[in-house]
Design a protein around this motif. Structure first.
Motif, PDB file in Angstrom:
ATOM      1  N   THR B  58       0.638  -1.160  -0.416  1.00 15.67           N
ATOM      2  CA  THR B  58      -0.315   0.085   0.084  1.00 15.67           C
ATOM      3  C   THR B  58       0.489   1.389  -0.119  1.00 15.67           C
ATOM      4  O   THR B  58       0.523   1.741  -0.789  1.00 15.67           O
ATOM      5  N   GLN B  62       0.497   3.743  -3.355  1.00 15.73           N
ATOM      6  CA  GLN B  62       0.211   5.765  -3.095  1.00 15.73           C
ATOM      7  C   GLN B  62       1.070   6.154  -2.977  1.00 15.73           C
ATOM      8  O   GLN B  62       0.993   6.842  -3.377  1.00 15.73           O
ATOM      9  N   THR B  65       1.673   6.252  -7.409  1.00 11.03           N
ATOM     10  CA  THR B  65       0.456   6.999  -8.069  1.00 11.03           C
ATOM     11  C   THR B  65      -0.213   8.272  -7.438  1.00 11.03           C
ATOM     12  O   THR B  65      -0.722   9.087  -7.837  1.00 11.03           O
ATOM     13  N   ASN B  67      -1.530   9.495  -4.767  1.00 15.00           N
ATOM     14  CA  ASN B  67      -2.281   9.086  -4.513  1.00 15.00           C
ATOM     15  C   ASN B  67      -2.912   8.722  -2.590  1.00 15.00           C
ATOM     16  O   ASN B  67      -2.480   7.997  -2.961  1.00 15.00           O
ATOM     17  N   LEU B  70      -5.676   5.479  -1.720  1.00 16.91           N
ATOM     18  CA  LEU B  70      -5.879   4.679  -2.955  1.00 16.91           C
ATOM     19  C   LEU B  70      -5.321   3.063  -1.758  1.00 16.91           C
ATOM     20  O   LEU B  70      -4.471   3.671  -1.160  1.00 16.91           O
ATOM     21  N   THR B  71      -5.489   2.003  -2.267  1.00 13.23           N
ATOM     22  CA  THR B  71      -4.931   0.490  -1.821  1.00 13.23           C
ATOM     23  C   THR B  71      -5.092  -0.193  -3.100  1.00 13.23           C
ATOM     24  O   THR B  71      -5.836   0.730  -3.701  1.00 13.23           O
ATOM     25  N   ILE B  74      -8.338  -2.073  -3.609  1.00 12.00           N
ATOM     26  CA  ILE B  74      -9.298  -1.406  -4.164  1.00 12.00           C
ATOM     27  C   ILE B  74      -9.155  -1.567  -5.634  1.00 12.00           C
ATOM     28  O   ILE B  74     -10.801  -1.258  -6.317  1.00 12.00           O
ATOM     29  N   MET B  75      -8.866  -2.036  -6.273  1.00 14.64           N
ATOM     30  CA  MET B  75      -8.380  -2.304  -7.666  1.00 14.64           C
ATOM     31  C   MET B  75      -8.946  -3.085  -8.308  1.00 14.64           C
ATOM     32  O   MET B  75      -8.598  -3.944  -9.371  1.00 14.64           O
ATOM     33  N   MET B 131      -5.213   9.530 -12.885  1.00 15.29           N
ATOM     34  CA  MET B 131      -5.521   8.415 -11.986  1.00 15.29           C
ATOM     35  C   MET B 131      -6.899   8.800 -12.368  1.00 15.29           C
ATOM     36  O   MET B 131      -7.141   6.949 -11.833  1.00 15.29           O
ATOM     37  N   THR B 132      -7.722   9.613 -12.431  1.00 15.72           N
ATOM     38  CA  THR B 132      -8.947   9.473 -12.329  1.00 15.72           C
ATOM     39  C   THR B 132      -9.693   7.871 -13.386  1.00 15.72           C
ATOM     40  O   THR B 132     -10.073   7.307 -12.763  1.00 15.72           O
ATOM     41  N   LEU B 135      -8.527   5.248 -12.202  1.00 13.69           N
ATOM     42  CA  LEU B 135      -9.108   4.631 -10.948  1.00 13.69           C
ATOM     43  C   LEU B 135     -11.038   3.565 -11.208  1.00 13.69           C
ATOM     44  O   LEU B 135     -11.159   2.922 -10.738  1.00 13.69           O
ATOM     45  N   LEU B 248      -4.873   0.523   3.959  1.00 15.48           N
ATOM     46  CA  LEU B 248      -5.270   2.026   3.860  1.00 15.48           C
ATOM     47  C   LEU B 248      -5.351   2.576   5.513  1.00 15.48           C
ATOM     48  O   LEU B 248      -4.663   3.799   5.880  1.00 15.48           O
TER      49      LEU B 248
END
Lengths: 252, 318
Positions: B58, B62, B65, B67, B70-71, B74-75, B131-132, B135, B248
């Motif tokens: 993680t 992070q 990216t 960000n 995020l972890t 999550i993807m 990033m968006t 995600l 996270l």
């Protein structure tokens, strides 16, 4: 020594640079000027290998920028980008310390720390050294970023609009410092400048771009004439001389 | 000053982790002590491996990216894992599924999860990615996989369904020792690599352009780090199942504890904190409260709350 040969560049369908060739010898301050969208930042980013080279060749100190290991280049050239966003939450001293990364790979020696302190003092951010970068004003952050580029201590320094957000006294101080390090340490400094009078007063040479082409190249005294400026910016501008230095009255 | 604080925090966390491990081993132990200890030691090792793998992956993800909410899980990786379980139960039946060679299953799952992770992460190499977009791609992939899994589960008979849905949750109770050795080795190697790259990670956190300017070979570094993340996530998921919010939770807490994003402090602090949370939580729930609740559920619940808090705090700052 920076050698740019037949460099062209396109962002998608838009051609930004057309067959640009330049040679910038070692030592001295060179200003890149031109209207918005002339390709100044793109040219600077290409020299600083932040953008991949599409056509042509660029050498810095004899090293091809697209084929030399990043670490080697980072000891020879530092580049300050136009948008000074800092992604992580850092104190100013830490940020400036990153300028020493190419030399120390993260383990700061006493010499590295001396460089950092010198850079902090030089750009008047010593008082801010323990503040977080995201709490600074735009001009303070700009000075911190310039200090970081200086701490990298490279013979070549590329600055994209270094005067952004600086008040006039800090702007003058920065230009004086650029001049001094070009004279005393033979640094090669290339800066994109929008304030043409700073270029006139401090640069050895001005290179003017328009629509991706070099349209004028020479010493400020020779280049800053109403005729040349109207070629570069599309409008005649009044130029006066004060103590032999041309002053462009662009605001009138 | 910051370094000293980080040292103190890591020291404290290490002590806590040891205390948690001791409690996990010793609390309410009855019957054949040696047998129970061996069983518990295996589980303890699994918890440590998973905690460390999740925390390190993680942190690295992070940083790369840029960000902090995020972890990597999550993807859609958790969804793929659950789908694999359902598909296996569907094709082999509950009995066949239970009789599957754990090593074979582990290797297959690790390979598949790594492949999905790389397929999602690699477009990032082209630029300091959108990033968006990534995600969104991850969320949509997750949705697709979850729908597929729901479809598969509809076809299962009730007994098989029970087996499949239990397998879709993280389980810290059933760990095969032979998997543990492989997973532990891979995780140890991954941690060593991340630790070696700690200074480069600090620079990478500045963003792509500043990092390149400071001599980082961005594409190579990011490609290598994302592979590392993919493998670590795959190992931990294959070992115990999907843990989505744990990373996270521990990274956000560790960052507040050490007060810096420097990786030489954050990596060990996050890893230790993950061990404390997993081992301590499991000791409390399983041995202290007599299995009153399932740790995975508690961690995900708290982690989800932290995720929401971070989201709200982030949107306020803008």
């Amino acid at each position: 020594m920076i050698l740019v040969e037949n460099v062209s560049h396109a962002h998608g369908p838009n051609r930004v640079l057309h067959d640009v060739s330049l040679a910038i010898p070692r030592g001295g301050v060179t200003a890149l000027i031109g209207p918005n969208g002339a390709g100044k930042s793109t040219l600077l980013s290409l020299i600083g290998r932040l953008l991949p080279l599409q056509a042509g060749r660029i050498h810095v100190d004899g090293l091809p920028v697209d084929a030399t290991p990043g670490r080697e280049l980072a000891k020879r050239l530092a580049i300050l980008r136009q948008d000074g966003a800092v992604a992580s939450r850092l104190r100013v001293r830490e940020l400036v310390g990153f300028g020493r990364f190419p030399h120390s790979r993260g383990r700061l020696t006493a010499e590295d720390r001396a460089h950092v302190e010198r850079a902090l003092a030089a750009f008047d951010v010593m008082g801010l050294a323990d503040r977080f970068v995201d709490t600074l004003s735009g001009g303070q952050r700009q000075r911190a970023l310039i200090a970081m580029a200086f701490a990298q201590d490279t013979p070549v320094l590329l600055l994209d609009e270094p005067l952004n957000n600086l008040d006039m006294l800090h702007a003058r101080e920065l230009m004086r410092r650029l001049r001094a390090s070009a004279d005393a340490e033979a640094k090669t400094i290339v800066a994109v400048l929008h304030d043409i009078n700073h270029a006139a007063a401090y640069a050895d040479r001005i290179i003017a771009l328009r629509e991706g082409r070099v349209v004028a190249d020479g010493a400020p005294c020779d280049l800053l004439t109403p005729e040349t400026l109207s070629v570069v910016f599309g409008q005649p501008l009044r130029v006066e001389r004060i103590d032999g230095t041309p002053v462009v009255l662009h605001h009138l | 000053m910051a370094e000293r604080r980080a040292l103190w925090v890591c020291g404290g966390l290490a002590l806590l982790a040891l205390a948690a491990a001791a409690a996990f081993l010793a609390l309410n132990i009855r019957g054949n002590v040696w047998f129970a200890l061996e069983l518990r030691a295996t589980r303890l090792a699994a918890l440590v491996v998973v905690g460390v793998a999740v925390a390190v992956s993680t942190v690295v993800f992070q940083t790369v990216t840029g960000n902090r909410i995020l972890t990597p899980t999550i993807m859609g990786l958790d969804a793929l894992y659950a789908l694999i379980q359902s598909l296996l139960v569907l094709t082999l039946g509950a009995l066949g599924y239970a009789g599957l060679d754990p090593r074979l299953k582990f290797i297959g799952e690790t390979a598949l999860l790594s492949a999905l992770a790389l397929a999602l992460f690699l477009p990032m190499l082209r630029a300091r990615l959108d990033m968006t977009l990534m995600l969104l791609a991850g969320v949509v992939t997750g949705l697709l996989l979850r729908s597929l899994q729901a479809l598969v589960e509809r076809v299962l008979d009730p007994n098989d369904f029970a087996v499949a849905s239990a397998a879709g949750f993280a389980s810290f109770n059933l760990v095969h020792p032979e998997l543990l050795a492989v997973g532990g080795l891979v995780t140890a190697a991954g941690c060593a690599l991340a630790w070696r790259a700690r200074h480069a990670l600090d620079v990478a956190a500045l963003g792509a352009d500043p990092a390149v300017s400071l001599g980082i070979d961005w594409r190579r570094l990011v490609a290598g780090l994302l592979m590392l993340v993919a493998v670590l996530v795959a190992v931990s998921t294959a070992l115990v199942g999907p843990v989505v919010f744990l990373g996270l939770l521990v990274v956000a807490l560790a960052e507040r504890l050490v007060g810096t994003r420097r990786h030489s402090a954050l990596l060990p602090a996050a890893a230790l904190l993950a061990v404390v949370v997993l081992v301590g939580g499991q000791a409390l729930l399983q041995h202290g409260l007599g299995g009153a609740s399932v740790l995975a559920v508690v961690v995900e619940f708290v982690g989800g709350l932290v995720f929401l808090t971070l989201l709200i705090a982030e949107s306020r700052r803008r």
